[in-house]
Design a protein around this motif. Structure first.
Motif, PDB file in Angstrom:
ATOM      1  N   ASP A 108      35.411 -36.829  15.568  1.00  0.00           N
ATOM      2  CA  ASP A 108      34.992 -35.762  16.479  1.00  0.00           C
ATOM      3  C   ASP A 108      34.334 -34.600  15.737  1.00  0.00           C
ATOM      4  OD1 ASP A 108      37.554 -35.277  15.395  1.00  0.00           O
ATOM      5  OD2 ASP A 108      38.045 -33.861  16.989  1.00  0.00           O
ATOM      6  N   SER A 109      34.382 -34.609  14.420  1.00  0.00           N
ATOM      7  CA  SER A 109      33.718 -33.584  13.616  1.00  0.00           C
ATOM      8  C   SER A 109      32.312 -34.053  13.234  1.00  0.00           C
ATOM      9  CB  SER A 109      34.526 -33.307  12.342  1.00  0.00           C
ATOM     10  OG  SER A 109      33.741 -32.578  11.425  1.00  0.00           O
ATOM     11  N   SER A 110      31.316 -33.354  13.733  1.00  0.00           N
ATOM     12  CA  SER A 110      29.939 -33.750  13.412  1.00  0.00           C
ATOM     13  C   SER A 110      29.647 -33.573  11.925  1.00  0.00           C
ATOM     14  CB  SER A 110      28.937 -32.962  14.261  1.00  0.00           C
ATOM     15  OG  SER A 110      29.052 -31.589  14.001  1.00  0.00           O
ATOM     16  N   SER A 111      30.298 -32.605  11.275  1.00  0.00           N
ATOM     17  CA  SER A 111      30.044 -32.409   9.841  1.00  0.00           C
ATOM     18  C   SER A 111      30.608 -33.571   9.018  1.00  0.00           C
ATOM     19  CB  SER A 111      30.616 -31.072   9.353  1.00  0.00           C
ATOM     20  OG  SER A 111      31.995 -31.022   9.539  1.00  0.00           O
ATOM     21  N   ILE A 112      31.756 -34.123   9.424  1.00  0.00           N
ATOM     22  CA  ILE A 112      32.303 -35.294   8.734  1.00  0.00           C
ATOM     23  C   ILE A 112      31.399 -36.502   8.960  1.00  0.00           C
ATOM     24  CG2 ILE A 112      34.222 -36.963   8.651  1.00  0.00           C
ATOM     25  CD1 ILE A 112      34.925 -34.343   7.300  1.00  0.00           C
ATOM     26  N   ARG A 113      30.976 -36.704  10.211  1.00  0.00           N
ATOM     27  CA  ARG A 113      30.066 -37.830  10.484  1.00  0.00           C
ATOM     28  C   ARG A 113      28.787 -37.697   9.664  1.00  0.00           C
ATOM     29  NH1 ARG A 113      31.002 -36.571  15.974  1.00  0.00           N
ATOM     30  NH2 ARG A 113      28.798 -36.080  16.193  1.00  0.00           N
ATOM     31  N   GLN A 114      28.281 -36.477   9.558  1.00  0.00           N
ATOM     32  CA  GLN A 114      27.052 -36.242   8.796  1.00  0.00           C
ATOM     33  C   GLN A 114      27.274 -36.567   7.309  1.00  0.00           C
ATOM     34  OE1 GLN A 114      25.738 -32.139   8.856  1.00  0.00           O
ATOM     35  NE2 GLN A 114      23.598 -32.769   8.666  1.00  0.00           N
ATOM     36  N   MET A 115      28.428 -36.178   6.768  1.00  0.00           N
ATOM     37  CA  MET A 115      28.727 -36.440   5.358  1.00  0.00           C
ATOM     38  C   MET A 115      28.862 -37.950   5.110  1.00  0.00           C
ATOM     39  SD  MET A 115      31.893 -35.069   2.983  1.00  0.00           S
ATOM     40  CE  MET A 115      31.671 -33.434   3.611  1.00  0.00           C
ATOM     41  N   VAL A 116      29.541 -38.641   6.022  1.00  0.00           N
ATOM     42  CA  VAL A 116      29.704 -40.088   5.892  1.00  0.00           C
ATOM     43  C   VAL A 116      28.340 -40.764   6.019  1.00  0.00           C
ATOM     44  CG1 VAL A 116      30.704 -42.160   6.949  1.00  0.00           C
ATOM     45  CG2 VAL A 116      32.101 -40.102   6.668  1.00  0.00           C
ATOM     46  N   ARG A 117      27.548 -40.343   6.997  1.00  0.00           N
ATOM     47  CA  ARG A 117      26.221 -40.929   7.193  1.00  0.00           C
ATOM     48  C   ARG A 117      25.377 -40.758   5.923  1.00  0.00           C
ATOM     49  NH1 ARG A 117      22.088 -42.278  10.667  1.00  0.00           N
ATOM     50  NH2 ARG A 117      23.264 -42.066  12.566  1.00  0.00           N
ATOM     51  N   PHE A 118      25.354 -39.558   5.376  1.00  0.00           N
ATOM     52  CA  PHE A 118      24.553 -39.306   4.178  1.00  0.00           C
ATOM     53  C   PHE A 118      25.004 -40.216   3.034  1.00  0.00           C
ATOM     54  CE2 PHE A 118      23.828 -37.117   0.149  1.00  0.00           C
ATOM     55  CZ  PHE A 118      22.464 -36.933   0.211  1.00  0.00           C
ATOM     56  N   THR A 119      26.310 -40.296   2.832  1.00  0.00           N
ATOM     57  CA  THR A 119      26.857 -41.126   1.744  1.00  0.00           C
ATOM     58  C   THR A 119      26.462 -42.586   1.914  1.00  0.00           C
ATOM     59  OG1 THR A 119      28.743 -39.632   1.495  1.00  0.00           O
ATOM     60  CG2 THR A 119      29.001 -41.866   0.616  1.00  0.00           C
ATOM     61  N   LEU A 120      26.571 -43.090   3.139  1.00  0.00           N
ATOM     62  CA  LEU A 120      26.327 -44.517   3.379  1.00  0.00           C
ATOM     63  C   LEU A 120      24.845 -44.864   3.389  1.00  0.00           C
ATOM     64  CD1 LEU A 120      29.033 -45.278   6.087  1.00  0.00           C
ATOM     65  CD2 LEU A 120      29.182 -45.479   3.595  1.00  0.00           C
ATOM     66  N   THR A 121      24.019 -44.012   3.977  1.00  0.00           N
ATOM     67  CA  THR A 121      22.580 -44.324   4.016  1.00  0.00           C
ATOM     68  C   THR A 121      21.978 -44.267   2.621  1.00  0.00           C
ATOM     69  OG1 THR A 121      22.074 -42.047   4.642  1.00  0.00           O
ATOM     70  CG2 THR A 121      22.201 -43.655   6.411  1.00  0.00           C
ATOM     71  N   GLU A 122      22.505 -43.415   1.767  1.00  0.00           N
ATOM     72  CA  GLU A 122      22.039 -43.368   0.369  1.00  0.00           C
ATOM     73  C   GLU A 122      22.297 -44.688  -0.345  1.00  0.00           C
ATOM     74  OE1 GLU A 122      20.592 -40.785  -1.748  1.00  0.00           O
ATOM     75  OE2 GLU A 122      19.984 -40.215   0.284  1.00  0.00           O
ATOM     76  N   GLY A 163      22.193 -47.597   1.276  1.00  0.00           N
ATOM     77  CA  GLY A 163      21.464 -48.645   1.972  1.00  0.00           C
ATOM     78  C   GLY A 163      22.133 -49.211   3.218  1.00  0.00           C
ATOM     79  N   TYR A 164      23.220 -48.617   3.650  1.00  0.00           N
ATOM     80  CA  TYR A 164      23.885 -49.076   4.866  1.00  0.00           C
ATOM     81  C   TYR A 164      23.213 -48.452   6.092  1.00  0.00           C
ATOM     82  CZ  TYR A 164      27.702 -50.520   1.774  1.00  0.00           C
ATOM     83  OH  TYR A 164      28.439 -51.109   0.782  1.00  0.00           O
ATOM     84  N   GLN A 165      23.245 -49.175   7.213  1.00  0.00           N
ATOM     85  CA  GLN A 165      22.853 -48.602   8.490  1.00  0.00           C
ATOM     86  C   GLN A 165      24.109 -47.976   9.088  1.00  0.00           C
ATOM     87  OE1 GLN A 165      21.115 -51.755  10.825  1.00  0.00           O
ATOM     88  NE2 GLN A 165      19.085 -51.315  10.024  1.00  0.00           N
ATOM     89  N   VAL A 166      23.948 -46.845   9.760  1.00  0.00           N
ATOM     90  CA  VAL A 166      25.115 -46.126  10.272  1.00  0.00           C
ATOM     91  C   VAL A 166      24.944 -45.848  11.769  1.00  0.00           C
ATOM     92  CG1 VAL A 166      26.504 -44.020  10.091  1.00  0.00           C
ATOM     93  CG2 VAL A 166      25.513 -45.049   8.031  1.00  0.00           C
ATOM     94  N   ILE A 167      26.003 -46.122  12.521  1.00  0.00           N
ATOM     95  CA  ILE A 167      26.091 -45.759  13.933  1.00  0.00           C
ATOM     96  C   ILE A 167      27.201 -44.718  14.031  1.00  0.00           C
ATOM     97  CG2 ILE A 167      26.618 -46.570  16.265  1.00  0.00           C
ATOM     98  CD1 ILE A 167      25.747 -49.372  15.346  1.00  0.00           C
ATOM     99  N   GLU A 168      26.971 -43.653  14.786  1.00  0.00           N
ATOM    100  CA  GLU A 168      27.968 -42.591  14.913  1.00  0.00           C
ATOM    101  C   GLU A 168      28.557 -42.550  16.318  1.00  0.00           C
ATOM    102  OE1 GLU A 168      26.777 -38.682  13.555  1.00  0.00           O
ATOM    103  OE2 GLU A 168      25.326 -39.587  12.173  1.00  0.00           O
ATOM    104  N   ALA A 169      29.825 -42.148  16.395  1.00  0.00           N
ATOM    105  CA  ALA A 169      30.490 -41.910  17.678  1.00  0.00           C
ATOM    106  C   ALA A 169      31.470 -40.752  17.500  1.00  0.00           C
ATOM    107  CB  ALA A 169      31.223 -43.162  18.149  1.00  0.00           C
TER     108      ALA A 169
END
Length: 120
Positions: free
Chosen positions: A10-24, A26-32
């Motif tokens: 539910d924290s957009s900042s955590i999702r953003q941090m996870v997304r950045f880490t994973l996309t760097e 090469g993973y594709q990321v879906i958020e909820a």
């Protein structure tokens, strides 16, 4: 084909941090933003789920139980990423079907090491 990982928090900042880490990496990321939203977005191929425990509408334990009921997602790795570190919460998560547990705050290297261990 890159692996797809769903991050649920539910924290957009955590999702953003996870997304950045994973996309760097090469993973594709879906958020909820909660478990209910995650279930609605799992229609496509998801190789792994990283979820928070405490969220509004549907928490991480409920989400894991629902994912494990679905034949197409019964065996995908699910990592809890949460501030909760009590053993009883970890046992509850394990009983629901969690594959692993990471306590926030997390280091990106720690998250990637766990992903590489459980997602071949």
């Amino acid at each position: 084909m890159p692996k797809t990982i769903m991050t649920v928090d539910d924290s957009s900042s955590i999702r953003q941090m996870v997304r950045f880490t994973l996309t760097e990496e090469g993973y594709q990321v879906i958020e909820a933003g909660n478990g209910q939203e995650a279930l609605a977005r799992m229609g496509g191929r998801v190789d792994m789920v990283i979820t928070d425990l405490n969220m509004p509408i549907m928490n991480g334990i409920e989400l894991i139980r629902e994912i494990r009921k679905r034949p197409e997602s019964r065996f995908i790795p699910i990592i809890m990423l949460t501030t909760e570190s009590q053993n009883e919460k970890k046992m509850e998560g394990k009983a629901a079907g969690a594959t692993g547990w990471i306590v926030k705050p997390f280091r990106p290297e720690q998250l990637l090491a766990v992903i590489k261990k459980v997602l071949p």
